[in-house]
Design a protein around this motif. Sequence first.
Motif, PDB file in Angstrom:
ATOM      1  N   TYR A 602      42.071  56.740  91.273  1.00 13.74           N
ATOM      2  CA  TYR A 602      42.788  55.493  90.941  1.00 13.74           C
ATOM      3  C   TYR A 602      43.894  56.053  90.160  1.00 13.74           C
ATOM      4  O   TYR A 602      44.153  56.853  89.461  1.00 13.74           O
ATOM      5  N   GLU A 603      45.330  55.317  90.751  1.00 15.28           N
ATOM      6  CA  GLU A 603      46.639  55.782  90.023  1.00 15.28           C
ATOM      7  C   GLU A 603      46.714  55.201  88.757  1.00 15.28           C
ATOM      8  O   GLU A 603      47.176  55.509  87.590  1.00 15.28           O
ATOM      9  N   TYR A 604      46.262  53.848  88.523  1.00 15.93           N
ATOM     10  CA  TYR A 604      46.068  52.879  87.298  1.00 15.93           C
ATOM     11  C   TYR A 604      45.198  52.120  87.272  1.00 15.93           C
ATOM     12  O   TYR A 604      44.615  51.607  88.266  1.00 15.93           O
ATOM     13  N   ALA A 605      45.046  51.566  86.214  1.00 10.93           N
ATOM     14  CA  ALA A 605      44.093  50.542  85.786  1.00 10.93           C
ATOM     15  C   ALA A 605      44.776  49.375  84.888  1.00 10.93           C
ATOM     16  O   ALA A 605      45.294  49.742  83.956  1.00 10.93           O
ATOM     17  N   VAL A 606      44.543  48.245  85.432  1.00 13.84           N
ATOM     18  CA  VAL A 606      45.244  46.974  84.426  1.00 13.84           C
ATOM     19  C   VAL A 606      43.826  46.393  83.631  1.00 13.84           C
ATOM     20  O   VAL A 606      43.344  45.616  84.742  1.00 13.84           O
ATOM     21  N   ILE A 607      44.046  46.226  82.693  1.00 12.36           N
ATOM     22  CA  ILE A 607      42.690  45.396  81.927  1.00 12.36           C
ATOM     23  C   ILE A 607      43.302  44.116  81.480  1.00 12.36           C
ATOM     24  O   ILE A 607      44.461  44.084  80.603  1.00 12.36           O
ATOM     25  N   ILE A 608      42.650  42.976  81.498  1.00 11.08           N
ATOM     26  CA  ILE A 608      43.083  41.706  81.234  1.00 11.08           C
ATOM     27  C   ILE A 608      41.782  41.034  80.514  1.00 11.08           C
ATOM     28  O   ILE A 608      40.798  40.956  80.946  1.00 11.08           O
ATOM     29  N   ASP A 609      42.298  40.403  79.428  1.00  9.65           N
ATOM     30  CA  ASP A 609      41.391  39.774  78.502  1.00  9.65           C
ATOM     31  C   ASP A 609      40.783  38.425  79.286  1.00  9.65           C
ATOM     32  O   ASP A 609      41.567  37.953  80.095  1.00  9.65           O
ATOM     33  N   PRO A 610      39.446  37.814  78.864  1.00 10.87           N
ATOM     34  CA  PRO A 610      39.149  36.853  79.523  1.00 10.87           C
ATOM     35  C   PRO A 610      40.231  35.580  78.954  1.00 10.87           C
ATOM     36  O   PRO A 610      40.854  35.718  78.155  1.00 10.87           O
ATOM     37  N   CYS A 611      40.487  34.828  80.043  1.00 10.24           N
ATOM     38  CA  CYS A 611      41.579  33.885  79.900  1.00 10.24           C
ATOM     39  C   CYS A 611      40.917  32.436  79.416  1.00 10.24           C
ATOM     40  O   CYS A 611      40.066  31.967  79.872  1.00 10.24           O
ATOM     41  N   PHE A 612      41.733  32.066  78.141  1.00 13.45           N
ATOM     42  CA  PHE A 612      41.195  30.810  77.666  1.00 13.45           C
ATOM     43  C   PHE A 612      41.996  29.691  77.929  1.00 13.45           C
ATOM     44  O   PHE A 612      43.348  29.829  77.926  1.00 13.45           O
ATOM     45  N   SER A 613      41.536  28.604  78.244  1.00 13.77           N
ATOM     46  CA  SER A 613      42.522  27.306  78.683  1.00 13.77           C
ATOM     47  C   SER A 613      42.964  26.945  77.307  1.00 13.77           C
ATOM     48  O   SER A 613      42.551  27.256  76.086  1.00 13.77           O
ATOM     49  N   ALA A 614      43.716  25.861  77.416  1.00 16.28           N
ATOM     50  CA  ALA A 614      44.217  25.073  76.218  1.00 16.28           C
ATOM     51  C   ALA A 614      43.082  24.505  75.527  1.00 16.28           C
ATOM     52  O   ALA A 614      42.063  23.874  76.217  1.00 16.28           O
ATOM     53  N   PRO A 615      43.160  24.534  74.210  1.00 18.15           N
ATOM     54  CA  PRO A 615      42.009  23.769  73.358  1.00 18.15           C
ATOM     55  C   PRO A 615      42.213  22.225  73.343  1.00 18.15           C
ATOM     56  O   PRO A 615      43.058  21.803  73.486  1.00 18.15           O
ATOM     57  N   GLN A 616      40.747  21.934  73.439  1.00 18.95           N
ATOM     58  CA  GLN A 616      40.540  20.448  73.409  1.00 18.95           C
ATOM     59  C   GLN A 616      39.546  20.064  72.442  1.00 18.95           C
ATOM     60  O   GLN A 616      38.420  20.803  72.155  1.00 18.95           O
ATOM     61  N   ILE A 617      39.636  18.800  71.805  1.00 23.84           N
ATOM     62  CA  ILE A 617      38.627  18.451  70.592  1.00 23.84           C
ATOM     63  C   ILE A 617      37.765  17.581  71.258  1.00 23.84           C
ATOM     64  O   ILE A 617      37.951  16.469  72.056  1.00 23.84           O
ATOM     65  N   PHE A 618      36.316  17.867  71.195  1.00 27.60           N
ATOM     66  CA  PHE A 618      35.366  17.170  71.524  1.00 27.60           C
ATOM     67  C   PHE A 618      34.998  15.971  70.605  1.00 27.60           C
ATOM     68  O   PHE A 618      34.593  16.320  69.442  1.00 27.60           O
ATOM     69  N   VAL A 619      35.027  14.937  71.182  1.00 31.17           N
ATOM     70  CA  VAL A 619      34.752  13.585  70.303  1.00 31.17           C
ATOM     71  C   VAL A 619      33.552  12.920  70.626  1.00 31.17           C
ATOM     72  O   VAL A 619      33.183  11.786  70.147  1.00 31.17           O
ATOM     73  N   GLY A 620      32.856  13.374  71.639  1.00 28.86           N
ATOM     74  CA  GLY A 620      31.504  12.767  72.208  1.00 28.86           C
ATOM     75  C   GLY A 620      31.503  12.515  73.740  1.00 28.86           C
ATOM     76  O   GLY A 620      32.594  12.896  74.664  1.00 28.86           O
ATOM     77  N   LYS A 621      30.284  12.202  74.101  1.00 28.39           N
ATOM     78  CA  LYS A 621      30.084  11.834  75.549  1.00 28.39           C
ATOM     79  C   LYS A 621      30.612  10.855  76.101  1.00 28.39           C
ATOM     80  O   LYS A 621      31.051   9.879  75.354  1.00 28.39           O
ATOM     81  N   GLY A 622      30.825  10.706  77.364  1.00 28.61           N
ATOM     82  CA  GLY A 622      31.735   9.768  78.030  1.00 28.61           C
ATOM     83  C   GLY A 622      32.912   9.796  78.081  1.00 28.61           C
ATOM     84  O   GLY A 622      33.787   8.862  78.710  1.00 28.61           O
ATOM     85  N   THR A 623      33.608  10.891  77.684  1.00 27.48           N
ATOM     86  CA  THR A 623      35.109  11.169  77.634  1.00 27.48           C
ATOM     87  C   THR A 623      35.593  12.036  78.730  1.00 27.48           C
ATOM     88  O   THR A 623      34.519  12.472  79.337  1.00 27.48           O
ATOM     89  N   GLU A 624      36.841  12.035  79.006  1.00 28.62           N
ATOM     90  CA  GLU A 624      37.129  12.707  80.107  1.00 28.62           C
ATOM     91  C   GLU A 624      36.823  14.311  79.961  1.00 28.62           C
ATOM     92  O   GLU A 624      36.508  15.017  80.753  1.00 28.62           O
ATOM     93  N   LEU A 625      36.762  14.955  78.745  1.00 25.95           N
ATOM     94  CA  LEU A 625      36.357  16.394  78.476  1.00 25.95           C
ATOM     95  C   LEU A 625      34.916  16.404  79.038  1.00 25.95           C
ATOM     96  O   LEU A 625      34.591  17.372  79.163  1.00 25.95           O
ATOM     97  N   TRP A 626      34.079  15.441  78.523  1.00 24.42           N
ATOM     98  CA  TRP A 626      32.740  15.547  78.853  1.00 24.42           C
ATOM     99  C   TRP A 626      32.601  15.723  80.301  1.00 24.42           C
ATOM    100  O   TRP A 626      31.887  16.169  80.817  1.00 24.42           O
ATOM    101  N   SER A 627      33.063  14.824  80.975  1.00 23.13           N
ATOM    102  CA  SER A 627      33.341  14.993  82.461  1.00 23.13           C
ATOM    103  C   SER A 627      33.587  16.191  83.142  1.00 23.13           C
ATOM    104  O   SER A 627      33.083  16.860  83.914  1.00 23.13           O
ATOM    105  N   GLU A 628      34.599  17.029  82.378  1.00 31.94           N
ATOM    106  CA  GLU A 628      34.871  18.049  82.783  1.00 31.94           C
ATOM    107  C   GLU A 628      34.112  19.043  82.655  1.00 31.94           C
ATOM    108  O   GLU A 628      33.756  20.042  83.414  1.00 31.94           O
ATOM    109  N   ILE A 629      33.222  19.138  81.350  1.00 28.90           N
ATOM    110  CA  ILE A 629      32.311  19.989  81.013  1.00 28.90           C
ATOM    111  C   ILE A 629      31.220  19.971  82.137  1.00 28.90           C
ATOM    112  O   ILE A 629      30.761  20.872  82.377  1.00 28.90           O
TER     113      ILE A 629
END
Length: 735
Positions: A602-629
Motif C-alpha cells: 500500500y502506497e498510503y492509508a487515510v484514516i477518517i474518524d466516525p462522522c457525527f451528524s449535526a446535534p439534535q435535542i430529544f424532547v420526547g416521542k412523537g417528534t420528527e427526531l423520534w421518527s428519524e431514530i
Amino acid sequence: MKFVKLFFSIFLMFGLLISSISPGVAFATDSVDYSGAVSRMKQLGVLDNSISDDTKIFTRGQFAKAIVVVDNLIDTASAMEGSTVFPDITANSEQSGYVNVLMNKQLITGMADGKFHAEAAVTYSEITTVLVKLLGYSESDLTGTWPSNFISKASNLRITSNLTFKKNDKVTIRNAALMFDRFLNTEIKSQNGNGSEKVTFLDSTNIYSDCIIYDNSDTASSLAENEVLTDKGVLYVTDSNTKLQVGATYRVRIENEEITKVYGITNGTESITVKNMIGNVVYYNKDSIEKSMTLPSSIDYYYHGTKEKYENLSSFIVTDMTIMFYSNNNSTNNYAVITDPVYSKPQLALNYDPKSNKIGDITFDSNTKIIKSGRAISTSDITERDVVYSVTDINGKNKYILVVENYVEGNITNFLTDVYSTNGIQLDSKSYYYSNSMNITKLSSFGKGDLVALILGYDGKIEDIKKIDNKTGSLLECLILGNSKTNDNLSDNEVLTDKGTFTYTDNLGSLDIGAKYELYISDNTITKIEKKENITDNYVVTEKYGLRMNIEDSSGLITNKELPKASVYYYHGEKIGYEDALASINNFSSIILSKSSNNKDYEYAVIIDPCFSAPQIFVGKGTELWSEIENSSYQYIYRNETYTTDLDDICENDVIYFVSDIWNRNCYIYAKHQAVSGTIKAFSPNKINATSITIDNQIYKFSPYFSKVKLNNCYTGKYVSLLIGVDGKVVDIEY
C-alpha cells in the motif's frame, strides 16, 4: 671549417622573432610519443597527411614547409609563388612560395651547387639550429661553438630529450615530428630580460589553440547555429559544415573570436547517459547492461562552461544528462563535460487527436516511453495545453517523448522589448520570455489588459499564447484528505488535500476522500477535475480490540486482521506513523488504502474518524427526531458510555447524533446527556457576538450548531441549564 661555413650559407636564419616575450622552458615531459607527435603535426599541416611511413628521412623540402607552417607564413608564402632562383624548384609550385618567403626572411638559402635540393635529408645539427633560433636565441646567447652550442641548447630546452643523435645524423620524419611537437610548447626567449613573462612559441604565433567544447547550439539554446561555448569563450565556427563534438578538445585556429580552421580532435572521450544518481554514484546502461560508477573526485566537472564543485553534482544531474570524460594517452580522466538532454523542436498539442500517432514531427511508437510530470503516460493523457518534445542524449540515443504541461494565466501588463524587437511579455507584472520557436506574429491580436494563458516549454520560455475567458489555474495532483463531513473546520464547499485546503463548486461533482485527483486550481479554487488517478480499497472498522480489528469491505465482507501496512498514514490531514495510526482508530472509523505501483504493497492509508451528524435535542416521542431514530438502520445506541438497543433508554434533553462511516454503510446513535445549571455571569465578547458564556465562573464555548436566538431571553444573573454536546460545547439552553 668548410662544412660550418657551408651550413651557415645554407641556413642564414632568423632575425626572426617575436617581441615583448620571455624566457624559460614550458615543456617538461621527457616521454617519447612518436605516433602522437606525428598525428598532431599532420593535423597542423606541419607534415603531409599522405605520409604513411614515418621512419623515412625528413627532407629539406618537407623542412621548409614545416618552418612556414609553424611560423604562420602560409599566406605570405602563397603570395610569393610564381618565381624561383633555384633551377630545381618549379616557379609556380607551392615549394617556390615556401622557399621564397624563407629566402626573403633570410631563413634559408640554396646549396653550394646553386640548387635547393628539396629531396636531400635534414641533419640533426640543422634542425636543432633552426628550432633554437626560432625561439629567439642567437649565437651570442650560447656558449661554445656551432653546432654543439645549438644542440646543447635544444637539449636544455628538452626539445631533444631521450633522442640520441650525432650532429651529422639524418633525421627521420618521426623524430622531426617529435621535435616540432615539443618545440611548439617551449617558451621563447624573453625580450625584457627578467624572465617574468613566460610565453610559448605556440602562444606567440597563434598557429592553433586547444579548446574544450562545453556547448553547441544543440545543447544550449543561447548559442546560435555554428556557435560553440569553449574554455576560450563563445566562438563562431566559420565552416558551416563543421560540427564540433561537445566534451572533446579540438586543436583550432582562432582569429577575431572565430574558429577559422579545425585541425582535429586531440583527445578521446567516453560518455555515459545518466539513468539515475544517488549521492555521487551514477547508474547508466552500457551494451544493454546496467552499470554504476562513483564519479571521480580528482577531476574538474564543467556544466554549460561553469566549473562545478564536486559536492554539488548530485543537486543538478538528472536522468538523460550525458557526462563526457576526457581521456588522455594514459587513459586517466582529467575533466568531464556535463550536458543536458537534447530536445527536439517543440510541438504544441492544441487540437491533438489521441487516435493519431503523431504530433507535428514527433511520432509515437510502442518502443518509446512518453513521460509527463515524471511518470509514464499514454497518448490519451496529452492535453491541449501540453508541449511535446522528442528527447535524446547528446549522442542521439536513449530517446523518449517528454510532455510538458506548464502554463501561466493572467492579464498582460506589458510587452518587453530590446533594441530591435519584442522579446517577452509581462503577465501581472511578472516577466516571461519567448522561445526561439515562438510565433511572434500572433502578438498583433493581443493588447495590454487581455486575460491570456502563456504556454511554456521545458525551459520556462513562451511557446504559445491564447486568450481565455476565465482562469483555469495550474494542474496539481492532490490527495483528498477531508471535507465538511469529516472536518468541522471546513465549509460545505471546501476540501482538505495534501497540497492545502481548496474551495470548489457543486457543478464540478464530488471528490472521493482518500483518492488522488489531477485538479486545475486557480487562486485556491478548484476550477476543473481533470481525472481521478487511482482506485482505492475502502474499509469500515466494525469492532476493534487490541491490535486487531474487524473490518468490512465495500461488498460487506468482514475479516479480522491487523491494520494493513502502508508507506505513509494520513489522519486529520497530517502524516503519522503506524503506531499513531493504530491508536487513532475507533469503531466505525473509515480506512482508505491505495496500492503501490507494484500492486502488492500500500502506497498510503487515510484514516477518517466516525462522522457525527449535526446535534439534535430529544424532547420526547412523537417528534420528527423520534421518527428519524425509529427509521434509522442503527446497530446500537451509545448513551453515557453504555451500549443499548432499547430506544426507551433515550431521555429528554439528550443530545442526539447519528454516527456513521463516511460511506454511511454502518450507523449507530450517540446520545449524550450532560446538563450544566447555574447563573449567567457573562457573555464573551458580548451578548450580540457571543462565542462563549460564563456560568458560575466556568466558561463554556458555543457549538457551531447553537442557535443564538436563544440568547434573546438570557441576561446576566439569570439561572439556566446548558446542554453540552459530544465536543464539550453548548448545543442548547434551557431556561
